[in-house]
Motif scaffolding. Sequence first.
Motif, PDB file in Angstrom:
ATOM      1  N   ARG A 280       0.834  -1.210   0.000  1.00  0.00           N
ATOM      2  CA  ARG A 280       0.000   0.000   0.000  1.00  0.00           C
ATOM      3  C   ARG A 280       0.862   1.250   0.000  1.00  0.00           C
ATOM      4  N   ALA A 281       1.949   1.215   0.784  1.00  0.00           N
ATOM      5  CA  ALA A 281       2.850   2.371   0.833  1.00  0.00           C
ATOM      6  C   ALA A 281       3.525   2.603  -0.502  1.00  0.00           C
ATOM      7  N   PHE A 282       3.782   1.528  -1.243  1.00  0.00           N
ATOM      8  CA  PHE A 282       4.457   1.644  -2.539  1.00  0.00           C
ATOM      9  C   PHE A 282       3.492   1.892  -3.693  1.00  0.00           C
ATOM     10  N   GLY A 283       2.186   1.940  -3.390  1.00  0.00           N
ATOM     11  CA  GLY A 283       1.218   2.179  -4.444  1.00  0.00           C
ATOM     12  C   GLY A 283       0.868   0.950  -5.253  1.00  0.00           C
ATOM     13  N   VAL A 284       1.127  -0.239  -4.719  1.00  0.00           N
ATOM     14  CA  VAL A 284       0.786  -1.488  -5.395  1.00  0.00           C
ATOM     15  C   VAL A 284      -0.599  -1.928  -4.933  1.00  0.00           C
ATOM     16  N   GLU A 285      -1.462  -2.273  -5.882  1.00  0.00           N
ATOM     17  CA  GLU A 285      -2.817  -2.713  -5.553  1.00  0.00           C
ATOM     18  C   GLU A 285      -2.746  -4.054  -4.836  1.00  0.00           C
ATOM     19  N   VAL A 286      -3.331  -4.131  -3.657  1.00  0.00           N
ATOM     20  CA  VAL A 286      -3.232  -5.320  -2.833  1.00  0.00           C
ATOM     21  C   VAL A 286      -4.479  -5.455  -1.986  1.00  0.00           C
ATOM     22  N   GLU A 287      -4.815  -6.709  -1.649  1.00  0.00           N
ATOM     23  CA  GLU A 287      -5.994  -6.961  -0.817  1.00  0.00           C
ATOM     24  C   GLU A 287      -5.707  -8.165   0.067  1.00  0.00           C
ATOM     25  N   GLU A 288      -5.969  -8.024   1.350  1.00  0.00           N
ATOM     26  CA  GLU A 288      -5.881  -9.154   2.260  1.00  0.00           C
ATOM     27  C   GLU A 288      -7.192  -9.923   2.177  1.00  0.00           C
TER      28      GLU A 288
ATOM     29  N   ALA B 156       8.071   2.068  20.361  1.00  0.00           N
ATOM     30  CA  ALA B 156       8.800   1.941  19.099  1.00  0.00           C
ATOM     31  C   ALA B 156       8.936   3.313  18.437  1.00  0.00           C
ATOM     32  N   VAL B 157      10.076   3.503  17.783  1.00  0.00           N
ATOM     33  CA  VAL B 157      10.362   4.764  17.101  1.00  0.00           C
ATOM     34  C   VAL B 157      10.807   4.456  15.680  1.00  0.00           C
ATOM     35  N   GLY B 158      10.656   5.450  14.814  1.00  0.00           N
ATOM     36  CA  GLY B 158      11.086   5.289  13.438  1.00  0.00           C
ATOM     37  C   GLY B 158      11.236   6.643  12.775  1.00  0.00           C
ATOM     38  N   MET B 159      11.658   6.619  11.526  1.00  0.00           N
ATOM     39  CA  MET B 159      11.800   7.842  10.751  1.00  0.00           C
ATOM     40  C   MET B 159      11.142   7.662   9.395  1.00  0.00           C
ATOM     41  N   ALA B 160      10.653   8.777   8.842  1.00  0.00           N
ATOM     42  CA  ALA B 160      10.008   8.749   7.534  1.00  0.00           C
ATOM     43  C   ALA B 160      10.073  10.134   6.913  1.00  0.00           C
ATOM     44  N   TYR B 161      10.117  10.155   5.582  1.00  0.00           N
ATOM     45  CA  TYR B 161      10.050  11.423   4.871  1.00  0.00           C
ATOM     46  C   TYR B 161       8.590  11.830   4.697  1.00  0.00           C
ATOM     47  N   VAL B 162       8.312  13.086   5.037  1.00  0.00           N
ATOM     48  CA  VAL B 162       6.964  13.641   4.907  1.00  0.00           C
ATOM     49  C   VAL B 162       6.978  14.705   3.820  1.00  0.00           C
ATOM     50  N   PRO B 163       6.183  14.552   2.761  1.00  0.00           N
ATOM     51  CA  PRO B 163       6.102  15.610   1.741  1.00  0.00           C
ATOM     52  C   PRO B 163       5.656  16.924   2.380  1.00  0.00           C
ATOM     53  N   CYS B 164       6.325  18.029   2.027  1.00  0.00           N
ATOM     54  CA  CYS B 164       6.018  19.279   2.730  1.00  0.00           C
ATOM     55  C   CYS B 164       6.255  20.514   1.862  1.00  0.00           C
TER      56      CYS B 164
ATOM     57  N   ASP C  62      -3.047  12.701   8.494  1.00  0.00           N
ATOM     58  CA  ASP C  62      -4.463  13.077   8.442  1.00  0.00           C
ATOM     59  C   ASP C  62      -5.272  12.053   7.649  1.00  0.00           C
ATOM     60  N   GLY C  63      -4.965  10.779   7.879  1.00  0.00           N
ATOM     61  CA  GLY C  63      -5.745   9.690   7.305  1.00  0.00           C
ATOM     62  C   GLY C  63      -5.316   9.197   5.947  1.00  0.00           C
ATOM     63  N   GLU C  64      -4.338   9.855   5.301  1.00  0.00           N
ATOM     64  CA  GLU C  64      -3.901   9.465   3.962  1.00  0.00           C
ATOM     65  C   GLU C  64      -2.445   8.985   3.991  1.00  0.00           C
ATOM     66  N   ILE C  65      -2.156   7.916   3.246  1.00  0.00           N
ATOM     67  CA  ILE C  65      -0.782   7.421   3.162  1.00  0.00           C
ATOM     68  C   ILE C  65       0.076   8.450   2.420  1.00  0.00           C
ATOM     69  N   VAL C  66       1.151   8.892   3.064  1.00  0.00           N
ATOM     70  CA  VAL C  66       2.051   9.876   2.442  1.00  0.00           C
ATOM     71  C   VAL C  66       3.480   9.365   2.319  1.00  0.00           C
ATOM     72  N   GLY C  67       3.735   8.178   2.855  1.00  0.00           N
ATOM     73  CA  GLY C  67       5.093   7.643   2.802  1.00  0.00           C
ATOM     74  C   GLY C  67       5.197   6.379   3.619  1.00  0.00           C
ATOM     75  N   TYR C  68       6.405   6.075   4.029  1.00  0.00           N
ATOM     76  CA  TYR C  68       6.649   4.856   4.803  1.00  0.00           C
ATOM     77  C   TYR C  68       7.887   5.065   5.661  1.00  0.00           C
ATOM     78  N   LEU C  69       8.004   4.238   6.696  1.00  0.00           N
ATOM     79  CA  LEU C  69       9.160   4.347   7.581  1.00  0.00           C
ATOM     80  C   LEU C  69      10.416   3.875   6.866  1.00  0.00           C
TER      81      LEU C  69
ATOM     82  N   ALA D 281       1.923  19.956  12.815  1.00  0.00           N
ATOM     83  CA  ALA D 281       0.545  20.195  13.270  1.00  0.00           C
ATOM     84  C   ALA D 281      -0.424  19.106  12.831  1.00  0.00           C
ATOM     85  N   SER D 282      -0.011  18.235  11.942  1.00  0.00           N
ATOM     86  CA  SER D 282      -0.903  17.204  11.416  1.00  0.00           C
ATOM     87  C   SER D 282      -1.046  16.032  12.375  1.00  0.00           C
ATOM     88  N   ARG D 283      -2.017  15.182  12.070  1.00  0.00           N
ATOM     89  CA  ARG D 283      -2.247  13.947  12.832  1.00  0.00           C
ATOM     90  C   ARG D 283      -1.574  12.800  12.083  1.00  0.00           C
ATOM     91  N   TYR D 284      -0.727  12.036  12.775  1.00  0.00           N
ATOM     92  CA  TYR D 284       0.020  10.963  12.133  1.00  0.00           C
ATOM     93  C   TYR D 284      -0.339   9.606  12.731  1.00  0.00           C
TER      94      TYR D 284
END
Length: 814
Positions: A113-121, A765-773, A746-753, A783-786
């Motif tokens: 999902r993070a990579f934009g590949v169509e997938v379904e469990e 647990a902690v991690g890092m990710a790039y956030v488009p800005c 804010d409810g939308e996938i914007v990246g990945y750890l 200020a956003s909800r993550y």
Amino acid sequence: MPMPPSQARAVIIGGGVIGCSVAYHLVQEGWDEVVLLERKRLTSGTTWHAAGLIAQLRASKNMTRLARYSQELYARLEAETGIATGFRHTGSITVALTEARQEEIRRQAAMARAFGVEVEEISPAEVAEKYPHLNTEGVQSGVWLPKDGQGDPANIALALARGARDGGALICEGVKVTGVAREGRRVTGVDWQAEDGSTGHVDCGLVVNCAGMWAREVGKMAGVNVPLQACEHFYMLTENIPDLGALPVLRVPDECAYYKEDAGKILLGAFEPVAKPWALGGIPEDFEFDQLPDDVDHFEPILMDAVNRVPVLAETGIHTFFNGPESFTPDDAYHLGLVPEIDNVWVAAGFNSIGIQSAGGAGKALAEWMTTGRKPFDLGDVDIARMMPFQNNGRYLAERATETLGLLYADHYPYRQKATARGVRRSPLHAHLADRSAVFGEFAGWERANWFAKPGQAAEYAYSWKRQTFFDNVGDELRAVREGVGLYDMSSFGKLRVEGADASAVMNHVCGAQMDVAVGKIVYTQFLNEAGGIEADVTVTRLSETCYLVVTPAATVRADAMWIRAHMGEARCVVTDVTSGEAVLAVMGPRSRELLSRVSPDDFSTAGFPFGTAREVEIGMGLARAHRVSYVGELGWEIYVSADMAAHVFEVLEQAGADLGLTLCGLHMMDCARLEKGFRHFGHDITCEDHVLEAGLGFAVSKTKTGFIGERAVAERRGALRKRLVQFRLTDPEPLLYHHEPLLRDGEIVGYLTSGAYGHHLGAAVGMAYVPCEGESAEQVLASRYEIDVTGTRVPAVASIKPFFDPKGDRMRD
């Protein structure tokens, strides 16, 4: 058949799907005088008998990007070339038979999902609906990728060859390369012999080794390291099954099996846990479209499981039992790129049974790299420069190959270590650490202490997706570093001496920071590319007016040496790998100064030994060089000591620290500590694609010097960031993070750890990710909800641009 010309711009060796793809994409890039030499017939090595599974999802974003491009290419090749590739979207299902596998495939689905590949469990009932022949007994769940497909491997290769010919490439079959001519660090041409006995030579500007399972042998002709080993790979094809109909590809990794519908038949393939290396004495000279001897006993356990899993197999005869060779690398990642040893030899080989799905993307990426001189994006996962020279050892490859084939379908647990071909590279302190219950992992061949078992605890991994057996151990080791003093071995980190009259000028050109500093100064810096991306993340210590020591991760030391040499020009400077000459002991924690003062007459005070400096010190009866730096965010020193005195220094420190609570620590602790501190890890958090300013490392780039690589790109991006590397901490202390978990804003996938670990000091647990800005301030980003998607559950997370732990860095500087 055409014969080779006397000269060419590029000679491609090998006419499998990979070589044909490289030829096709080079002419697409506008290259002329491209010549492909194939020893027998196109596809006659491995390509002709490949299963032809074409999946989209791979283990990283860019590998997925390459696989998706392959699909797009194969879908249009028939119209372009007139040769049917047989490509069709069948979809694929992967099922889990265990709780551990269920967590793995759920994490894979989240990553997709993070990579934009169509997938379904999907549920077991939904699996059965899509694959009605499946016995769902024991099936816990499945993952459905509707865009996956399959194709005709040989025709895909022939279509690529046709496209290459149409673009002007010359393809010569029945022509074997018998030698490679060299002058210094460049290949000047190749010798060849045709099937009719005629011989010749092609002068060329460069060579591309696409020789598949012959690539190691071809590499040796040129003095190039291409570690891979052919293994036997088994599959069977049933007789025709009436009314079978079209089926998706089915993978049952817990039973080491995959199933493919093939013209009304079922093909059952296997990735058995213990594989059979083949042709250890060399591949037969006459090998061409050959099948290896049957080994029904070896295949039988998988066949028995398969008959139970897909009962129609029990009612159907076997049309073909096939055993053919495929090549595998020491780490199950293929080899791509410019080799470290020669300035104009490139490699695309060792595709670990995913050659068809990888060929299109790999060929395109390599052709772009060869054309521009720059990687089109981060290819660190497959860059040939990651391979160490010892990994070309025949005995090592034979032993490791027994495992790597099976690892394709093994449980991909976090921290899973290779079990074979171990113990080759050892720190001078290895025996001391082993005697103290170290549990070792392997990295770039090095045995590294990852954690230490407690009395009565088994000194071995017990893998899980949950809290593993070392979880509390790492917490205790981190506590020692945060509250007292810890000691860990960093000897495996790469060490490059850059020395000569022009060393300062070379380092100032290659590094973003100012490198003309006082002797004894340590500089944290990056090697930047022209786009401002990060090619290396290093510390550099000026040892003398004409000598610098570059310290870098163990796996990138060869790539980093290549980068420096490639940008030296005519400078009076040499680069030497001295990694094995010195052991490195990290002494870290609030009581590290007290410990070192016990064993040395030297001044370790802040005034006498400031942060970011190095000097020679006495320890016990030996000499060492102490570097005051820290990758864990605490007061501490890295002690560099020649290999012959390393054991003495270790023993002196251990004895002196006994009443201080000195704790031996492993590298899992170091990773946890650096994530709490927000320190970046090269290859995960920062790559050649990540702009140094967007990675939050602008402080490490000089604002006053000129003439360094990437200078313009840094200036252009200041104040105009498109993304920011942000640190995250889960609000729930229970879930675990590793990497590639989707990040929601804010409810939308914007990246990945980019990386993750448990922050024992922080309590979650902690991690890092790039956030488009783009166009946003840091305050607006925060200020956003993550939330972070952990196996399909959205877990709220706190965001911070500053480190969660000691944001001002006072602890390591005081």
